[in-house]
Design an enzyme around this catalytic site. Sequence first.
Site, PDB file in Angstrom:
ATOM      1  N   HIS A 203       0.848  -1.192   0.000  1.00 23.47           N
ATOM      2  CA  HIS A 203       0.000   0.000   0.000  1.00 23.47           C
ATOM      3  C   HIS A 203       0.881   1.239   0.000  1.00 23.47           C
ATOM      4  O   HIS A 203       1.657   1.463   0.927  1.00 23.47           O
ATOM      5  CB  HIS A 203      -0.921   0.011   1.218  1.00 23.47           C
ATOM      6  CG  HIS A 203      -1.940   1.112   1.177  1.00 23.47           C
ATOM      7  ND1 HIS A 203      -3.179   0.952   0.576  1.00 23.47           N
ATOM      8  CD2 HIS A 203      -1.907   2.380   1.641  1.00 23.47           C
ATOM      9  CE1 HIS A 203      -3.864   2.080   0.679  1.00 23.47           C
ATOM     10  NE2 HIS A 203      -3.106   2.968   1.321  1.00 23.47           N
TER      11      HIS A 203
ATOM     12  N   ARG B 133       6.765   4.465  -8.889  1.00 27.55           N
ATOM     13  CA  ARG B 133       7.078   3.724  -7.664  1.00 27.55           C
ATOM     14  C   ARG B 133       8.145   2.651  -7.914  1.00 27.55           C
ATOM     15  O   ARG B 133       8.272   2.139  -9.027  1.00 27.55           O
ATOM     16  CB  ARG B 133       5.814   3.074  -7.111  1.00 27.55           C
ATOM     17  CG  ARG B 133       4.848   4.063  -6.515  1.00 27.55           C
ATOM     18  CD  ARG B 133       3.568   3.398  -6.091  1.00 27.55           C
ATOM     19  NE  ARG B 133       2.783   2.922  -7.228  1.00 27.55           N
ATOM     20  CZ  ARG B 133       1.590   2.345  -7.120  1.00 27.55           C
ATOM     21  NH1 ARG B 133       1.062   2.160  -5.919  1.00 27.55           N
ATOM     22  NH2 ARG B 133       0.938   1.957  -8.198  1.00 27.55           N
TER      23      ARG B 133
ATOM     24  N   ASP C 161       3.730   5.764 -13.509  1.00 29.80           N
ATOM     25  CA  ASP C 161       3.895   5.190 -12.183  1.00 29.80           C
ATOM     26  C   ASP C 161       5.383   5.154 -11.878  1.00 29.80           C
ATOM     27  O   ASP C 161       6.138   4.405 -12.501  1.00 29.80           O
ATOM     28  CB  ASP C 161       3.291   3.783 -12.123  1.00 29.80           C
ATOM     29  CG  ASP C 161       3.182   3.238 -10.699  1.00 29.80           C
ATOM     30  OD1 ASP C 161       3.944   3.711  -9.828  1.00 29.80           O
ATOM     31  OD2 ASP C 161       2.342   2.349 -10.464  1.00 29.80           O
TER      32      ASP C 161
ATOM     33  N   CYS D 229     -10.000   9.058  -4.757  1.00 33.76           N
ATOM     34  CA  CYS D 229      -9.288   7.823  -5.044  1.00 33.76           C
ATOM     35  C   CYS D 229      -9.925   6.692  -4.246  1.00 33.76           C
ATOM     36  O   CYS D 229     -10.935   6.883  -3.565  1.00 33.76           O
ATOM     37  CB  CYS D 229      -7.801   7.960  -4.709  1.00 33.76           C
ATOM     38  SG  CYS D 229      -7.476   8.245  -2.941  1.00 33.76           S
TER      39      CYS D 229
END
Length: 353
Positions: free
Chosen positions: A210, A287, A285, A224
């Site tokens: 998460h 990440r 993205d 979201c």
Amino acid sequence: MTDPKAAARAIDALRRGWPVTVYGQDGALRVMAVEAADAVTLAAFDPDDQADILISAARAETLKLTNQRAAADPEMPVQVARVPWIDRDVAMAIADPVRDLGTPLKGPFKAQPLTAPDAAAATLRLARLAGILPAFFVGADGESEAQVSIEDVAAYDDGARLLIATRARLPVAASEDAEIVAFRSPEEPREHIALIVGKRDSSPPVVRLHSECLTGDVLGSLKCDCGPQLHEALHQIADAPWGVLLYLRQEGRGIGLVNKLRAYALQDQGFDTVDANVRLGFAIDARDFSVAARMLDLLGIGTVRLLTNNPAKVAGLEAAGITVSERLALAIEANPHNDRYLATKRDRTGHQL
């Protein structure tokens, strides 16, 4: 030798509006973040008003400065020639796409050959790590508050440097039988967290990756699905024999809180969540799931049942050496404020909703 501390000093300096020199294999750039500059600091950095502006290819495409090949990578650097009418306010309008509706007529601009391409790419990477806009003044040689190499930046952004800092028992609403484990690296100020729920046994744990979402997790944002996903994941983990929630400090899919809020403003202008990130000059993205893999490795976990709708998380963990024995879906009801957001995740980033 690489020095990750040099990257930490450079990130701090950029956020404060101080000059930084970035060294690459093909040269060096002395830069100052556009959003952190003011009239006084910019005049000291660039007294002759000749500093070019370094931006991302995605932003340059909006300004009609790149060809299709360059725009294929939104984080590729583009150098904009400085002309006399580009002052700090105009530079900020160039840097920030949220301002486009307020300043629709900009330009014409001219792209310059990159002075030092790999140093320029590392500079834009530093912007993401610092949570600032990927836009910099590129000045002449002079004094800098920090010096950093591309190798230093890579070492700073390496999940392998994470270590366990401490751990403690932490009863939570989903389960009174839980332990919290904090992870940090020597240079990175943000701590990542693991919450281990239940009694560990030989079965693969149910694991949820998460990413931090202040607006969703704490404030209950309806834009979201992060808050509901977090709480549903905790309950599903608690219903399993045992499991782990990895809470990753990668706000806004890796672009930081302020840039995420800028993306929200772009969404209010009509862009979806994918186009908003790209328009800001970042990857869809950004990440790094190797961070999660490192955390699992430090916890002695090599195989997981992954609670996710995102195939990229499965691929990211497996690429980092973690076996995903099963993907478990995480179903969340849409609301009128996030139905387009969820549709974008399904249709444009491959989420299996």
